[in-house]
Motif scaffolding. Structure first.
Motif, mmCIF file in Angstrom:
data_model
loop_
_atom_site.group_PDB
_atom_site.id
_atom_site.type_symbol
_atom_site.label_atom_id
_atom_site.label_comp_id
_atom_site.label_asym_id
_atom_site.label_seq_id
_atom_site.Cartn_x
_atom_site.Cartn_y
_atom_site.Cartn_z
ATOM 1 N N LEU A 156 -22.206 30.658 9.072
ATOM 2 C CA LEU A 156 -21.789 31.980 8.610
ATOM 3 C C LEU A 156 -21.847 32.049 7.090
ATOM 4 O O LEU A 156 -21.253 31.229 6.391
ATOM 5 C CB LEU A 156 -20.351 32.275 9.081
ATOM 6 N N ASN A 157 -22.578 33.005 6.596
ATOM 7 C CA ASN A 157 -22.690 33.194 5.146
ATOM 8 C C ASN A 157 -21.550 34.111 4.690
ATOM 9 O O ASN A 157 -21.762 35.250 4.266
ATOM 10 C CB ASN A 157 -24.054 33.790 4.799
ATOM 11 N N LYS A 158 -20.331 33.587 4.796
ATOM 12 C CA LYS A 158 -19.146 34.372 4.473
ATOM 13 C C LYS A 158 -18.178 33.545 3.658
ATOM 14 O O LYS A 158 -18.249 32.301 3.632
ATOM 15 C CB LYS A 158 -18.454 34.847 5.757
ATOM 16 N N THR A 159 -17.250 34.225 2.997
ATOM 17 C CA THR A 159 -16.211 33.532 2.245
ATOM 18 C C THR A 159 -15.193 32.938 3.207
ATOM 19 O O THR A 159 -15.165 33.277 4.401
ATOM 20 C CB THR A 159 -15.488 34.489 1.287
ATOM 21 N N GLU B 207 -13.099 35.612 4.840
ATOM 22 C CA GLU B 207 -13.825 36.366 5.872
ATOM 23 C C GLU B 207 -13.956 35.547 7.160
ATOM 24 O O GLU B 207 -13.859 36.097 8.265
ATOM 25 C CB GLU B 207 -15.208 36.756 5.347
ATOM 26 N N ILE B 208 -14.184 34.249 7.009
ATOM 27 C CA ILE B 208 -14.299 33.384 8.193
ATOM 28 C C ILE B 208 -12.966 33.312 8.928
ATOM 29 O O ILE B 208 -12.908 33.423 10.160
ATOM 30 C CB ILE B 208 -14.771 31.973 7.785
ATOM 31 N N ASP C 224 -10.625 35.436 8.931
ATOM 32 C CA ASP C 224 -10.340 36.740 9.540
ATOM 33 C C ASP C 224 -11.062 36.916 10.873
ATOM 34 O O ASP C 224 -10.614 37.685 11.729
ATOM 35 C CB ASP C 224 -10.755 37.856 8.571
ATOM 36 N N LEU C 225 -12.158 36.212 11.074
ATOM 37 C CA LEU C 225 -12.889 36.298 12.335
ATOM 38 C C LEU C 225 -12.131 35.635 13.484
ATOM 39 O O LEU C 225 -12.281 36.022 14.641
ATOM 40 C CB LEU C 225 -14.267 35.633 12.197
ATOM 41 N N ALA D 160 -10.201 35.132 -2.226
ATOM 42 C CA ALA D 160 -11.280 35.025 -1.246
ATOM 43 C C ALA D 160 -11.514 33.584 -0.813
ATOM 44 O O ALA D 160 -11.954 33.314 0.308
ATOM 45 C CB ALA D 160 -12.568 35.619 -1.815
ATOM 46 N N ASN D 161 -11.225 32.631 -1.735
ATOM 47 C CA ASN D 161 -11.441 31.226 -1.406
ATOM 48 C C ASN D 161 -10.131 30.442 -1.299
ATOM 49 O O ASN D 161 -10.124 29.215 -1.351
ATOM 50 C CB ASN D 161 -12.338 30.562 -2.463
ATOM 51 N N GLU E 212 -11.309 26.751 -0.738
ATOM 52 C CA GLU E 212 -12.758 26.590 -0.576
ATOM 53 C C GLU E 212 -13.386 26.196 -1.911
ATOM 54 O O GLU E 212 -13.150 26.833 -2.946
ATOM 55 C CB GLU E 212 -13.390 27.897 -0.089
ATOM 56 N N THR F 34 -14.342 25.060 11.363
ATOM 57 C CA THR F 34 -14.412 25.760 12.642
ATOM 58 C C THR F 34 -13.467 25.136 13.665
ATOM 59 O O THR F 34 -12.735 25.835 14.372
ATOM 60 C CB THR F 34 -15.848 25.741 13.187
#
Length: 285
Positions: free
Chosen positions: A109-112, A115-116, A118-119, A131-132, A147, A213
């Motif tokens: 996933l090319n996300k911050t 954002e990850i 939040d998924l 964001a990180n 991050e 993950t």
């Protein structure tokens, strides 16, 4: 001789006699009833009124009780059926554990980091600072995860900065997590013994995308399990007040039946028996 006229007159006479006789009977019954009512004491009329009112209350309760008790019966059956499905939850979690033990290949996933996260997680399970920089809301308090951006060079200076940020917010029990979005940076960190020792000293765990993950899906299942347990416990505890209620209801009905029988015996000349409630009778057993 006109037989038809005679027949009609006879029929009219019989009908008139029947009407007059019926009227006399009704008048006689009414007079008798009035005399009886005049001779009845007011206490008897009040007693009859109380018993009639009691009858009415029981009849109304019988009608009202049918629907909620039927609904409760179905609800209890549904509770037992859902509780019977709990082993399926154990099986599902075991399957996930077996998958984690293998070579997992999550979709890149090319996300911050925010954002990850939040998924996977509900908003009540995490907090975003930047964001990180994210916090997991665990049962032992907030746990930070930082991050390392791909654009930042991997160096002693950078490691000190990241350790400083994480150690200041680290959880006393679980510490924190340092996430490397770049797999090559993660591998380089793992190979540097000094960095790894520094991370361990601050209870900081390094992660690549696969590790992140695994962490997110396991935390999601952990929190979902907690919610499941609370929901089921609330459902189970809601049945506790029902325990013993059927016995109490049965005793109350038995008590009324015994009282009615005792009263009937008294009215027929029997000796009055001791008056006890259903609960008193059950305590005496």
């Amino acid at each position: 001789m006109n037989f038809e006229l005679i027949f009609i007159l006879a029929a009219l006479f019989i009908a008139g006699w029947a009407v007059v006789s019926y009227s006399f009977v009704q008048i006689s019954r009414q007079t008798k009833s009035q005399k009886q009512n005049q001779n009845v004491q007011p206490a008897f009329r009040l007693a009859d009124q109380w018993i009639m009112e009691s009858q009415r209350k029981i009849e109304e309760l019988s009608e009202k009780a049918e629907q909620p008790l039927g609904t409760a019966q179905h609800e209890l059956l549904d509770l037992r059926l859902e509780a019977g499905r709990l082993p399926q939850g154990v099986k599902n979690l075991r399957t996930v554990r077996e998958s984690l033990a293998g070579n997992i290949k999550p979709l890149a996933l090319n996300k911050t980091l925010a954002e990850i996260v939040d998924l996977y997680l509900l908003t009540e399970d995490y907090q975003i600072e930047e964001a990180n920089f994210v916090y997991f809301k665990t049962h032992v308090g907030s746990v930070p995860i930082l991050e390392v951006l791909k654009a930042e060079p991997l160096s002693d200076t950078g490691m000190k900065k990241w350790l400083g940020l994480l150690s200041a917010k680290a959880n006393p029990v679980m510490g924190g997590f340092l996430y490397f979005a770049d797999g090559h940076q993660f591998a380089a960190c793992q190979e540097n013994k000094e960095w790894m020792e520094a991370l361990r000293s601050y209870k900081i765990m390094s992660l690549d995308f696969q590790g992140l993950t695994a962490l997110l899906v396991s935390f999601k299942l952990y929190e979902d399990t907690d919610r499941l347990i609370k929901t089921f416990q609330a459902g189970i505890e809601s049945t506790i007040p029902l325990v013993g209620q059927a016995d109490k209801m049965g005793l109350a009905l038995t008590s009324l039946g015994a009282s009615a029988l005792n009263v009937q015996m008294i009215l027929e000349g029997g000796m009055p028996g001791p008056s006890k409630t259903g609960s008193e009778e059950s305590e005496g057993l």
